[in-house]
Design a protein around this motif. Structure first.
Motif, PDB file in Angstrom:
ATOM      1  N   HIS A 196       5.613   6.024  11.414  1.00 53.48           N
ATOM      2  CA  HIS A 196       6.755   6.912  11.624  1.00 53.48           C
ATOM      3  C   HIS A 196       6.467   7.908  10.472  1.00 53.48           C
ATOM      4  O   HIS A 196       6.266   7.598   9.430  1.00 53.48           O
ATOM      5  N   GLY A 197       7.093   9.042  10.857  1.00 52.04           N
ATOM      6  CA  GLY A 197       7.303   9.978   9.804  1.00 52.04           C
ATOM      7  C   GLY A 197       8.538   9.725   9.098  1.00 52.04           C
ATOM      8  O   GLY A 197       9.199   8.951   9.105  1.00 52.04           O
ATOM      9  N   PHE A 198       8.669  10.581   7.732  1.00 48.89           N
ATOM     10  CA  PHE A 198       9.604  10.254   6.863  1.00 48.89           C
ATOM     11  C   PHE A 198      10.725  10.831   7.752  1.00 48.89           C
ATOM     12  O   PHE A 198      11.108  11.816   8.326  1.00 48.89           O
ATOM     13  N   ALA A 199      12.133  10.083   7.546  1.00 44.85           N
ATOM     14  CA  ALA A 199      13.390  10.681   7.895  1.00 44.85           C
ATOM     15  C   ALA A 199      13.833  11.926   7.158  1.00 44.85           C
ATOM     16  O   ALA A 199      13.835  11.832   5.860  1.00 44.85           O
ATOM     17  N   ASN A 200      14.037  13.009   7.842  1.00 45.47           N
ATOM     18  CA  ASN A 200      14.486  14.094   7.383  1.00 45.47           C
ATOM     19  C   ASN A 200      13.248  14.686   6.251  1.00 45.47           C
ATOM     20  O   ASN A 200      13.657  15.382   5.140  1.00 45.47           O
ATOM     21  N   ASP A 201      12.085  14.427   6.596  1.00 48.98           N
ATOM     22  CA  ASP A 201      11.137  14.614   5.443  1.00 48.98           C
ATOM     23  C   ASP A 201      11.291  14.102   4.149  1.00 48.98           C
ATOM     24  O   ASP A 201      10.473  14.474   3.123  1.00 48.98           O
ATOM     25  N   VAL A 202      11.925  13.078   4.135  1.00 46.12           N
ATOM     26  CA  VAL A 202      12.193  12.426   2.777  1.00 46.12           C
ATOM     27  C   VAL A 202      11.613  11.035   2.498  1.00 46.12           C
ATOM     28  O   VAL A 202      12.070   9.984   3.443  1.00 46.12           O
ATOM     29  N   PRO A 203      10.701  10.676   1.708  1.00 45.06           N
ATOM     30  CA  PRO A 203      10.122   9.421   1.805  1.00 45.06           C
ATOM     31  C   PRO A 203      10.956   8.346   1.462  1.00 45.06           C
ATOM     32  O   PRO A 203      11.923   8.442   1.036  1.00 45.06           O
ATOM     33  N   LEU A 204      10.870   7.089   1.936  1.00 52.75           N
ATOM     34  CA  LEU A 204      11.637   5.920   2.041  1.00 52.75           C
ATOM     35  C   LEU A 204      12.095   5.533   0.414  1.00 52.75           C
ATOM     36  O   LEU A 204      13.115   5.279   0.088  1.00 52.75           O
ATOM     37  N   ARG A 253       0.815  -1.090   0.043  1.00 53.61           N
ATOM     38  CA  ARG A 253      -0.013  -0.150   0.092  1.00 53.61           C
ATOM     39  C   ARG A 253       0.776   1.241  -0.107  1.00 53.61           C
ATOM     40  O   ARG A 253       0.694   2.160  -0.811  1.00 53.61           O
ATOM     41  N   ASN A 254       1.777   1.206   0.943  1.00 55.24           N
ATOM     42  CA  ASN A 254       2.959   2.200   0.946  1.00 55.24           C
ATOM     43  C   ASN A 254       4.207   1.737   1.018  1.00 55.24           C
ATOM     44  O   ASN A 254       4.392   0.629   1.388  1.00 55.24           O
ATOM     45  N   LEU A 255       5.193   2.515   0.284  1.00 61.44           N
ATOM     46  CA  LEU A 255       6.671   1.734   0.235  1.00 61.44           C
ATOM     47  C   LEU A 255       7.147   2.193   1.779  1.00 61.44           C
ATOM     48  O   LEU A 255       7.686   3.229   1.758  1.00 61.44           O
TER      49      LEU A 255
END
Length: 415
Positions: free
Chosen positions: A264-272, A224-226
């Motif tokens: 969890h939120g994205f690390a440094n606002d960057v998606p995985l 559903r989400n990466l």
């Protein structure tokens, strides 16, 4: 029978059951929170989802408070929708609802005689949020423990007023505390349609400009989400080896860039996805990797029907429908060891299983299948055969029996 369905993201878990309920002649109504278009075969009331953003600036900040605030805001709105129908003379014989958002908490005040069946999905533990426990990892923080407790207490409150609850797998059922693993617990999967999700040798389709058929060596990966919880990082780290050693293979990846189940939120606002592409820069042939985002269900089935190797990885969590559908399509599967995957896949019986975090083992298993057509065929045929145990024709009679049992029990108490 009159049946009320409640899910903020309706149809949600009831997507598979609704056609069967309608076919059996039941009168359905539903309550949800979204504004997306829906088929008009079921009357729907919509309520406005609560805005709890102000809690971030509240003078009193407590772990888990936002989760409870959201649930306690939804409950009266759902009850108001129910009260409107009650005043119009409509009373359900049965209520089906998800426990996750507090929506069912007040319905016994509106319809005290209507049995309610709850879908709790999971009793949340640290590992279900992708948190590594000692000695492998640091374990949960106090904030995370408080958040999990808040979610579980909301589930407990929903179960307290329910007549029965349904869990789709044994693993999910066994996550419940012992006090909830009694006669009220029923392990029944919603089921898949193995007549629709089925092998198809002549499949050919175009998706996002890519032409695919069974002649193209294809690896598929569906989330559903990466996210890390579903092993996207492990999968990506396996690709340099696979792409280097197999010059014709294509990689088709389905999934959004959202936060994902772990929350969890994205690390440094960057998606995985972007983080993995950055980490592996220069190691990937991006002309052979296709990120498809979300695609329509018929396209998803075609993708699985054409797949040479389908990869399904997860840390302990709920079992995704996509795994069962991949089995039903006759995919040669590589899955992660451990629950919940091991409940449906067995190594070298209907899949190859690898340690969930081992990219090297994953790459080796994928390459084994790409180079061994007889093994692909053997595992795919067995996966298809085993998927039939999860077909709606098997699961639906169990639901019918449960619903009738609850209705009979309620009639006995009322007489």
């Amino acid at each position: 029978m009159r049946i009320l369905l409640i899910h903020q993201n309706y149809p949600g878990q009831f997507r598979q059951l609704i056609p069967l309920l309608l076919k059996d002649g039941h009168e359905l109504r539903a309550i949800c929170a979204h504004e997306r278009p829906l088929p008009d075969d079921v009357p729907v009331q919509r309520y406005k989802g609560p805005d709890i953003s102000g809690l971030a600036n509240a003078s009193i900040a407590a772990p888990g408070l936002d989760y409870w605030a959201d649930g306690l805001a939804r409950a009266p709105q759902v009850a108001q929708c129910a009260e409107q129908w009650r005043r119009e003379g409509w009373t359900p014989d049965l209520i089906l609802g998800h426990s996750g958002w507090g929506e069912t908490l007040l319905l016994n005040q509106v319809w005290p005689q209507s049995p309610c069946v709850i879908w709790p999905e999971l009793w949340v533990k640290p590992q279900h949020a992708g948190i590594e426990l000692p000695p492998e990892g640091p374990g949960p923080t106090l904030q995370q423990l408080a958040d999990h407790s808040a979610r579980n207490y909301l589930t407990r409150a929903a179960l307290a007023s329910a007549s029965a609850w349904v869990m789709p797998t044994r693993y999910q059922a066994e996550s419940l505390p012992a006090e909830f693993r009694d006669m009220r617990l029923h392990v029944i999967h919603e089921g898949i349609n193995c007549d629709v999700a089925c092998p198809r040798e002549d499949v050919e389709y175009h998706v996002r400009g890519i032409r695919v058929n069974r002649s193209v060596p294809t690896i598929t990966f569906v989330n559903r989400n990466l996210e890390c919880l579903r092993g996207f990082d492990v999968f990506m780290r396996a690709l340099p080896t696979v792409l280097h050693k197999h010059k014709n293979v294509r990689i088709l990846i389905v999934g959004d860039n959202g936060v994902g189940y772990a929350g969890h939120g994205f690390a440094n606002d960057v998606p995985l996805k972007q983080r993995m592409l950055s980490e592996l820069e220069g190691q990937l042939d991006l002309d052979r990797i296709h990120f498809l985002g979300r695609i329509p269900y018929p396209s998803l089935l075609a993708l699985l029907q054409a797949s040479w190797v389908h990869v399904y990885l997860t840390k302990p969590f709920i079992l995704g429908w996509s795994l069962l559908e991949a089995m039903a399509c006759g995919c040669a599967l590589v899955g992660s060891e451990g629950m919940p995957v091991s409940e449906v896949l067995t190594h070298r019986h209907n899949a190859l299983l690898v340690p969930a975090a081992d990219s090297s083992a994953l790459a080796a298993s994928i390459l084994d299948l790409l180079s061994n057509s007889s093994l692909r065929l053997q595992l795919g045929r067995q996966a298809r055969q085993d998927s039939l145990a999860w077909d709606q024709s098997v699961m639906w009679p169990r639901f019918q029996s449960l619903f009738q049992e609850l209705l009979n029990s309620q009639k006995s108490r009322s007489s």
